[in-house]
Design a protein around this motif. Structure first.
Motif, PDB file in Angstrom:
ATOM      1  N   PHE A   3      47.098  43.236  88.135  1.00  0.00           N
ATOM      2  CA  PHE A   3      45.926  43.557  87.857  1.00  0.00           C
ATOM      3  C   PHE A   3      45.173  43.595  89.138  1.00  0.00           C
ATOM      4  O   PHE A   3      45.215  42.963  90.404  1.00  0.00           O
ATOM      5  CB  PHE A   3      45.270  42.341  86.558  1.00  0.00           C
ATOM      6  N   THR A   9      44.837  44.140  94.489  1.00  0.00           N
ATOM      7  CA  THR A   9      45.739  43.803  93.565  1.00  0.00           C
ATOM      8  C   THR A   9      46.839  42.385  93.981  1.00  0.00           C
ATOM      9  O   THR A   9      47.209  42.243  94.417  1.00  0.00           O
ATOM     10  CB  THR A   9      47.733  45.445  93.336  1.00  0.00           C
ATOM     11  N   LYS A 146      39.806  43.447  80.628  1.00  0.00           N
ATOM     12  CA  LYS A 146      40.512  44.761  81.341  1.00  0.00           C
ATOM     13  C   LYS A 146      39.104  45.981  81.474  1.00  0.00           C
ATOM     14  O   LYS A 146      39.608  47.178  82.223  1.00  0.00           O
ATOM     15  CB  LYS A 146      41.090  45.612  80.332  1.00  0.00           C
ATOM     16  N   GLU A 147      37.581  45.256  81.425  1.00  0.00           N
ATOM     17  CA  GLU A 147      36.777  45.642  81.225  1.00  0.00           C
ATOM     18  C   GLU A 147      36.412  46.468  82.674  1.00  0.00           C
ATOM     19  O   GLU A 147      35.708  47.598  83.212  1.00  0.00           O
ATOM     20  CB  GLU A 147      35.581  45.686  80.135  1.00  0.00           C
ATOM     21  N   SER A 153      35.290  51.012  82.298  1.00  0.00           N
ATOM     22  CA  SER A 153      36.583  50.893  82.065  1.00  0.00           C
ATOM     23  C   SER A 153      36.713  51.782  80.865  1.00  0.00           C
ATOM     24  O   SER A 153      36.508  51.093  79.912  1.00  0.00           O
ATOM     25  CB  SER A 153      36.890  49.705  82.402  1.00  0.00           C
ATOM     26  N   ASP A 154      38.192  52.923  80.448  1.00  0.00           N
ATOM     27  CA  ASP A 154      38.744  53.386  79.874  1.00  0.00           C
ATOM     28  C   ASP A 154      39.803  52.291  79.356  1.00  0.00           C
ATOM     29  O   ASP A 154      40.450  52.283  78.544  1.00  0.00           O
ATOM     30  CB  ASP A 154      39.186  54.368  79.931  1.00  0.00           C
ATOM     31  N   ASP A 155      39.828  50.929  79.717  1.00  0.00           N
ATOM     32  CA  ASP A 155      41.599  50.233  80.010  1.00  0.00           C
ATOM     33  C   ASP A 155      40.785  49.562  79.133  1.00  0.00           C
ATOM     34  O   ASP A 155      42.065  48.573  78.660  1.00  0.00           O
ATOM     35  CB  ASP A 155      41.729  49.924  81.413  1.00  0.00           C
ATOM     36  N   GLY A 156      39.611  49.436  78.810  1.00  0.00           N
ATOM     37  CA  GLY A 156      39.445  48.040  77.829  1.00  0.00           C
ATOM     38  C   GLY A 156      40.170  47.811  76.942  1.00  0.00           C
ATOM     39  O   GLY A 156      40.443  49.649  75.959  1.00  0.00           O
ATOM     40  N   LYS A 157      40.100  46.671  75.677  1.00  0.00           N
ATOM     41  CA  LYS A 157      41.104  46.697  74.012  1.00  0.00           C
ATOM     42  C   LYS A 157      40.511  46.183  73.141  1.00  0.00           C
ATOM     43  O   LYS A 157      40.652  45.839  71.588  1.00  0.00           O
ATOM     44  CB  LYS A 157      42.602  45.836  74.324  1.00  0.00           C
ATOM     45  N   GLN A 161      34.801  47.912  74.578  1.00  0.00           N
ATOM     46  CA  GLN A 161      35.432  49.104  74.450  1.00  0.00           C
ATOM     47  C   GLN A 161      35.152  49.998  73.403  1.00  0.00           C
ATOM     48  O   GLN A 161      35.088  50.686  73.001  1.00  0.00           O
ATOM     49  CB  GLN A 161      37.108  49.066  74.656  1.00  0.00           C
ATOM     50  N   LYS A 165      33.277  53.866  73.133  1.00  0.00           N
ATOM     51  CA  LYS A 165      33.981  54.925  72.140  1.00  0.00           C
ATOM     52  C   LYS A 165      33.086  55.164  71.383  1.00  0.00           C
ATOM     53  O   LYS A 165      32.769  56.131  71.131  1.00  0.00           O
ATOM     54  CB  LYS A 165      35.047  54.664  71.962  1.00  0.00           C
TER      55      LYS A 165
END
Length: 388
Positions: A3, A9, A146-147, A153-157, A161, A165
Motif C-alpha cells: 500500500f 510504498t 483505500k480512500e 480515490s476510485d479504489d474505495g470499496k 465510495q 459513485k
C-alpha cells in the motif's frame, strides 16, 4: 501485498486465519449483533437496528442474506425474503459483494456511533476516551482503508465510495450537490458531522453529540435509495439483466426496513418491484414509494437528486429530482383552501380599493364645483372666527 501513503510504498504480509488480532470479521458484524445492538448494550435496543430486526425477524439477517447467496438457497426471514437459487454467478456476485457492505458493514458503522453515545459522559472530559475511540472506528468502517488522504480515490470499496459513485449518477456531487464528479455532497456533509460529533464528545456535550448521531443515521440511507432507484429504472427501461436485477435487490434490502417503519405499504411496493425473482419492475411506482417517505426519513429531494443521462445531458424521463413531498390528502386540501382564501381576499381588497378611488375622485369634483361633500356647520364657522 503493498500500500502507498504519501508517495511511499510499503509491503506487508497478512494471514487472516492467524493474524487477525482484533478478532473481527464482516460476518461477525452480523452474528454478534444481538448482544451488541439488541440486548447487551447500555442503549439497547438501538433504534435503527430495531427497524431491521423487526422487519427481517432475526438479528442475524445480514449473515443469513449472505450465507443464503453462497449456498444458492432461499433466505429464512420474516419479510424481504430472496430466493437465490434463481440467480447464476452474475447475480450472486453482486448480492454477496454489495450485501456485505450495504447490510453487514452499514449497520455496524451505525453501531459504533451508537456505542460512542453509550460511552459518552458529561461528568469529565477525560472519561470520554472510549466514546471517542468508538466514534473513530465508526468513521474508519465507513471510509475503509483505500480512500486515500483526499477521499476521492476510485479504489474505495466501502460506504464512502458508494456515496461518491451514486452522486455521479444522480448529479449530487460537490459541496452544493449539483455536480457530476468529485466527492459527493453526502460525504462532505457526513465528514463535517463526523468532525462535529468528535468535538462534541471531547467537550462532554453528549446531548448535542446524540443529535449529530441521529442526523448521520438519516443521511446514510441516501446512497441505498439512489441505488435502488437507479436499478429500478435500468431493469424497467434499459433492459437490465440478472446483474442489474441483483443490484436493485440488494440496494433495496439495505433500506426496506427503514421504509417499512415509516410506511409498510411503500416498503411493500418497493420490495415487490425489486425483489429477487420479481416478474416485472415499475420504476415509477418505486420512485413514488420512496418519495412518499422522504420527509419522515429526514431526507429531501435535493439529497437524492435525479438519475442523469450522460448521453442526452439531461435527466432520464420520469427520473427528474422531485420538488416537494405531499404527505397526505389533508395537506392538499389545506393547500387548496389557502389558495382559495388568498384569491377571495385579493378580490375583496381590490374591490374596496376601487370604491375608495372612485369616492376620492367624486369628492374632488364636487370641491371644484364649489359644492364640497362635507361642509362645516354655521356654529363651527363662528367658532373658528372667534379663535382668530
Amino acid at each position: 501485498g503493498e500500500f502507498t501513503i504519501g508517495g511511499d510504498t510499503y509491503t506487508y504480509t497478512y494471514d487472516p486465519a492467524t493474524e487477525n488480532k482484533a478478532g473481527r470479521t464482516i460476518s461477525g458484524f452480523s452474528t454478534g449483533a444481538e448482544s451488541k445492538m439488541l440486548n447487551g448494550c447500555a442503549g439497547c435496543p438501538y433504534k435503527h437496528f430495531s427497524y431491521f430486526n423487526d422487519y427481517y425477524g432475526k438479528p442475524t439477517y445480514a449473515h443469513e442474506w449472505i450465507e443464503a447467496a453462497y449456498e444458492g438457497r432461499k433466505t429464512d426471514l420474516s419479510n424481504g425474503n430472496a430466493d437465490f437459487s434463481l440467480y447464476g454467478k452474475a447475480g450472486l456476485e453482486q448480492i454477496i459483494k454489495k450485501g456485505t457492505v450495504y447490510m453487514n458493514i452499514l449497520m455496524y458503522v451505525q453501531r459504533e456511533f451508537e456505542d460512542a453515545m453509550d460511552d459518552c459522559t458529561n461528568q469529565r472530559i477525560d472519561d470520554n476516551y472510549n466514546s471517542v475511540h468508538a466514534w473513530d472506528e465508526g468513521v474508519c468502517f465507513y471510509a475503509g482503508s483505500k480512500e486515500g488522504q483526499d477521499g476521492v480515490s476510485d479504489d474505495g470499496k466501502l460506504l464512502h465510495q458508494v456515496a461518491d459513485k451514486r452522486c455521479e449518477n444522480f448529479k449530487t456531487c460537490g459541496t452544493e450537490g449539483v455536480d457530476l464528479d468529485g466527492q459527493s455532497k453526502l460525504n462532505y456533509d457526513l465528514m463535517d458531522l463526523f468532525a462535529l460529533g468528535n468535538e462534541q464528545i471531547l467537550s462532554g456535550n453528549c446531548p448535542a453529540a446524540k443529535e449529530t448521531t441521529a442526523r448521520i443515521m438519516e443521511l446514510m440511507y441516501v446512497p441505498m435509495i439512489q441505488g435502488a432507484l437507479r436499478y429500478a429504472y435500468k431493469v424497467d427501461k434499459l433492459s437490465g439483466g440478472e446483474k442489474e436485477k441483483a443490484e436493485g435487490a440488494v440496494f433495496a434490502a439495505a433500506v426496506l426496513p427503514r421504509v417499512h417503519a415509516t410506511n409498510p405499504e411503500a416498503a411493500k411496493t418497493i420490495y415487490n418491484n425489486l425483489r429477487v425473482g420479481a416478474p416485472s419492475t415499475d420504476f415509477k411506482a418505486v420512485k413514488a414509494a420512496f418519495e412518499s417517505v422522504y420527509e419522515a426519513m429526514g431526507i429531501s429531494c435535493a439529497d437524492i437528486g435525479g438519475l442523469w443521462s450522460e448521453a442526452s445531458k439531461d435527466y432520464y424521463p420520469g427520473m427528474e429530482p422531485c420538488r416537494a413531498v405531499v404527505s397526505s390528502k389533508s395537506t392538499e386540501v389545506v393547500t387548496e383552501s389557502n389558495k382559495t382564501l388568498a384569491i377571495a381576499l385579493g378580490c375583496t381588497f381590490g374591490a374596496l380599493f376601487a370604491i375608495a378611488a372612485a369616492m376620492v375622485l367624486y369628492m374632488r369634483g364636487r370641491e371644484k364645483e364649489g359644492k364640497p361633500v362635507f361642509q362645516a356647520s354655521q356654529a363651527q364657522e363662528e367658532g373658528v372666527k372667534d379663535m382668530n
